[in-house]
Enzyme design. Structure first.
Site, mmCIF file in Angstrom:
data_model
loop_
_atom_site.group_PDB
_atom_site.id
_atom_site.type_symbol
_atom_site.label_atom_id
_atom_site.label_comp_id
_atom_site.label_asym_id
_atom_site.label_seq_id
_atom_site.Cartn_x
_atom_site.Cartn_y
_atom_site.Cartn_z
ATOM 1 N N ASP A 93 0.867 -1.130 -0.169
ATOM 2 C CA ASP A 93 0.092 -0.064 0.090
ATOM 3 C C ASP A 93 0.940 1.484 0.038
ATOM 4 O O ASP A 93 1.956 1.045 0.261
ATOM 5 C CB ASP A 93 -0.984 -0.187 1.002
ATOM 6 C CG ASP A 93 -0.334 0.123 2.352
ATOM 7 O OD1 ASP A 93 0.976 0.347 2.562
ATOM 8 O OD2 ASP A 93 -1.122 -0.046 3.672
ATOM 9 N N SER A 94 0.379 2.495 -0.302
ATOM 10 C CA SER A 94 1.169 3.635 -0.388
ATOM 11 C C SER A 94 1.457 4.261 0.782
ATOM 12 O O SER A 94 2.485 5.153 0.680
ATOM 13 C CB SER A 94 0.155 4.523 -1.290
ATOM 14 O OG SER A 94 -0.782 5.187 -0.351
ATOM 15 N N GLY A 96 -0.455 5.741 2.571
ATOM 16 C CA GLY A 96 -1.483 6.934 2.958
ATOM 17 C C GLY A 96 -2.372 6.742 3.939
ATOM 18 O O GLY A 96 -2.619 7.633 4.836
ATOM 19 N N PHE A 97 -3.175 5.483 4.031
ATOM 20 C CA PHE A 97 -3.851 5.326 5.087
ATOM 21 C C PHE A 97 -3.362 5.443 6.574
ATOM 22 O O PHE A 97 -3.658 6.008 7.321
ATOM 23 C CB PHE A 97 -4.385 3.747 5.010
ATOM 24 C CG PHE A 97 -5.535 3.471 5.813
ATOM 25 C CD1 PHE A 97 -6.798 3.858 5.913
ATOM 26 C CD2 PHE A 97 -5.094 2.823 7.157
ATOM 27 C CE1 PHE A 97 -7.797 3.713 6.958
ATOM 28 C CE2 PHE A 97 -6.079 2.440 8.059
ATOM 29 C CZ PHE A 97 -7.079 2.943 8.074
ATOM 30 N N ASP A 147 -2.915 8.028 -1.772
ATOM 31 C CA ASP A 147 -4.262 8.716 -1.907
ATOM 32 C C ASP A 147 -4.490 9.219 -0.392
ATOM 33 O O ASP A 147 -3.733 9.132 0.628
ATOM 34 C CB ASP A 147 -5.293 7.778 -2.228
ATOM 35 C CG ASP A 147 -5.359 6.631 -1.145
ATOM 36 O OD1 ASP A 147 -4.107 6.321 -0.725
ATOM 37 O OD2 ASP A 147 -6.475 6.220 -0.915
ATOM 38 N N GLY A 217 -11.396 3.987 1.205
ATOM 39 C CA GLY A 217 -12.499 4.914 2.058
ATOM 40 C C GLY A 217 -13.745 4.254 2.400
ATOM 41 O O GLY A 217 -14.747 5.004 2.866
ATOM 42 N N ASP A 267 -8.252 -7.130 1.442
ATOM 43 C CA ASP A 267 -7.143 -7.578 2.609
ATOM 44 C C ASP A 267 -7.780 -7.018 3.551
ATOM 45 O O ASP A 267 -8.607 -6.052 4.114
ATOM 46 C CB ASP A 267 -5.758 -6.753 2.307
ATOM 47 C CG ASP A 267 -5.798 -5.320 2.470
ATOM 48 O OD1 ASP A 267 -5.473 -4.876 3.436
ATOM 49 O OD2 ASP A 267 -6.789 -4.544 1.613
ATOM 50 N N CYS A 305 -12.705 -28.078 10.373
ATOM 51 C CA CYS A 305 -11.475 -27.449 9.951
ATOM 52 C C CYS A 305 -10.219 -28.731 9.625
ATOM 53 O O CYS A 305 -10.473 -29.518 10.507
ATOM 54 C CB CYS A 305 -10.966 -26.346 10.564
ATOM 55 S SG CYS A 305 -9.399 -25.504 10.049
ATOM 56 N N CYS A 307 -7.144 -27.775 9.109
ATOM 57 C CA CYS A 307 -5.921 -26.998 9.102
ATOM 58 C C CYS A 307 -4.786 -27.685 10.323
ATOM 59 O O CYS A 307 -5.302 -28.496 11.107
ATOM 60 C CB CYS A 307 -6.073 -25.383 9.539
ATOM 61 S SG CYS A 307 -6.337 -25.194 11.475
ATOM 62 N N CYS A 310 -6.032 -27.476 13.907
ATOM 63 C CA CYS A 310 -7.172 -28.217 14.114
ATOM 64 C C CYS A 310 -6.952 -29.837 14.116
ATOM 65 O O CYS A 310 -7.610 -30.533 14.836
ATOM 66 C CB CYS A 310 -8.548 -27.865 13.286
ATOM 67 S SG CYS A 310 -8.941 -26.264 13.673
ATOM 68 N N HIS A 336 -4.905 -20.916 11.932
ATOM 69 C CA HIS A 336 -6.256 -21.271 11.964
ATOM 70 C C HIS A 336 -6.986 -20.124 11.297
ATOM 71 O O HIS A 336 -7.731 -20.349 10.221
ATOM 72 C CB HIS A 336 -6.774 -21.489 13.241
ATOM 73 C CG HIS A 336 -8.415 -21.900 13.064
ATOM 74 N ND1 HIS A 336 -8.859 -23.068 12.533
ATOM 75 C CD2 HIS A 336 -9.598 -21.020 13.190
ATOM 76 C CE1 HIS A 336 -10.276 -23.029 12.581
ATOM 77 N NE2 HIS A 336 -10.523 -21.721 12.854
#
Length: 372
Positions: A93-94, A96-97, A147, A217, A267, A305, A307, A310, A336
């Site tokens: 990511d840039s 920005g957030f 952004d 946003g 994400d 599950c 995994c 589990c 998990h």
């Protein structure tokens, strides 16, 4: 170009789609959930473990890696893939957030953002050009334009000004970026909760032209219904032959609702964060495994599950690990939760293939507890 997107199927029962995103470090089947490795690591996991879960792409964070260890050091190491020993695609990511979430610690101008580090208070400046420079050094497969993510709620005037600046910044990012053969740069649609601003943003960002488009946003505190309404409006404005990325969503309901509205990529830090706090996602809903009621529960976290966690450990054992602050508790819960979401997206792709996504959503929602 660094990425190519192939649209394979559009669902007959919703706006959902199947696609393939080809990058220099591998092919990603979409829709996809991307685990977040903020500081060049998915917390508590080795890259090999993340890969074994079925993850094809991970995220890292420009802001955090710029502050520590520094993008030049990572470049010296041979780029982020080599530095962290991850062989698949990486999206950065840039920054920005993160910069905008600093609140009083930052000042926005047309040129960029001056901010004080949350670590030591030192002053820094990130412009669109600087964000691209950092991401070029990191060597990610997909980079994001710098952004401004407007807060929720925010006035129409504020969001309009912020969105128009984001468009100008996107143009500067594209003009500065030169490494198109190895790194794709995605543009970000802003506009807050205002449909006319979303439409204006989509037009301006698409006029600049990018190989992929993110919707930013959203999922910033607004109700799910409002997010869905804005996705219903915004997603159809975007080109069908380019990937669509909804930033920052990761709960099962948000993932279902996003995919149904034509989103290809998502994400979130949520699955790893709640895992470290002792909560896991299961087919029957969230389970706070650190609670005392599980002290003598020798069954696995989720009966459905398969995994690693589990297959090998009980709720009682994992609860004990959390109770005595053993690192393994966070690791097992993280394995998990990530597996749960990666498997969910795999099942969603299968449901799209069979044109039964809405049916699968209802089945899932009933078991998970979203529908009483």
């Amino acid at each position: 170009m660094a990425t190519e997107f192939e649209l394979i199927k559009e669902s007959s029962d919703s706006g959902a789609r199947l696609g393939k995103l080809k990058t220099p470090h591998g092919v990603i089947e979409t829709p996809v959930f991307m685990p977040v490795g903020t500081r060049a690591t998915v917390k508590a996991m080795t890259p090999e473990e993340v890969e074994d879960l079925g993850a094809k792409i991970i995220l890292s964070n420009t802001y955090h890696l710029y502050l520590r260890p520094g993008h030049k050091l990572i470049e010296e190491a041979g780029g982020l893939h080599k530095f962290m020993n991850w062989h698949g695609p990486i999206l950065t990511d840039s920054g920005g957030f993160q910069v905008f979430s600093l609140g009083d610690l930052r000042t926005i101008t047309e040129e960029g953002v001056e901010f004080r580090s949350h670590i030591d208070g030192s002053t820094h400046f990130i412009s669109p050009e600087k964000s691209i420079e950092i991401q070029n050094s990191l060597g990610s497969d997909i980079m994001m334009a710098f952004d401004e993510c407007a807060p929720y709620p925010a006035s129409y005037e504020y969001v309009k000004k912020s969105m128009e600046r984001t468009s100008r910044w996107a143009k500067r990012c594209k003009d500065y970026h030169e490494n198109w053969k190895k790194q794709a740069l995605f543009g970000i649609i802003q506009g807050g909760m205002y449909k006319d601003l979303r439409e204006q943003s989509a037009k301006e960002i698409m006029d600049i032209g990018f190989p992929g488009y993110a919707i930013g946003g959203l999922s910033v505190g607004e109700p799910l219904e409002l997010m869905c309404e804005l996705l219903d409006f915004t997603t159809p404005l975007l080109p069908k032959d380019k990937p669509r990325y909804l930033m920052g969503v990761g709960t099962p309901d948000y993932l279902f609702e996003a995919v149904i509205r034509g989103i290809d990529m998502a994400d979130c830090v949520m699955p790893t964060r709640i895992a470290r706090n002792g909560t896991v996602m299961t087919s029957q809903g969230r389970l706070p495994v650190r609670n005392a009621k599980y002290a003598r529960d020798f069954t696995k976290l989720d009966p459905e599950c398969d995994c690693y966690t589990c297959k090998n450990y009980s709720k009682a054992y994992i609860r004990h690990l959390f109770n005595v602050n053993e690192i393994l508790g966070a690791r097992l819960a993280t394995i998990h939760n990530l597996y749960f979401l990666i498997k969910l997206m795999e099942n969603i792709r299968e449901a799209i293939k069979g044109n039964r996504l809405l049916e699968y959503r209802e089945e899932f929602y009933r078991k998970y507890g979203y529908i009483k």
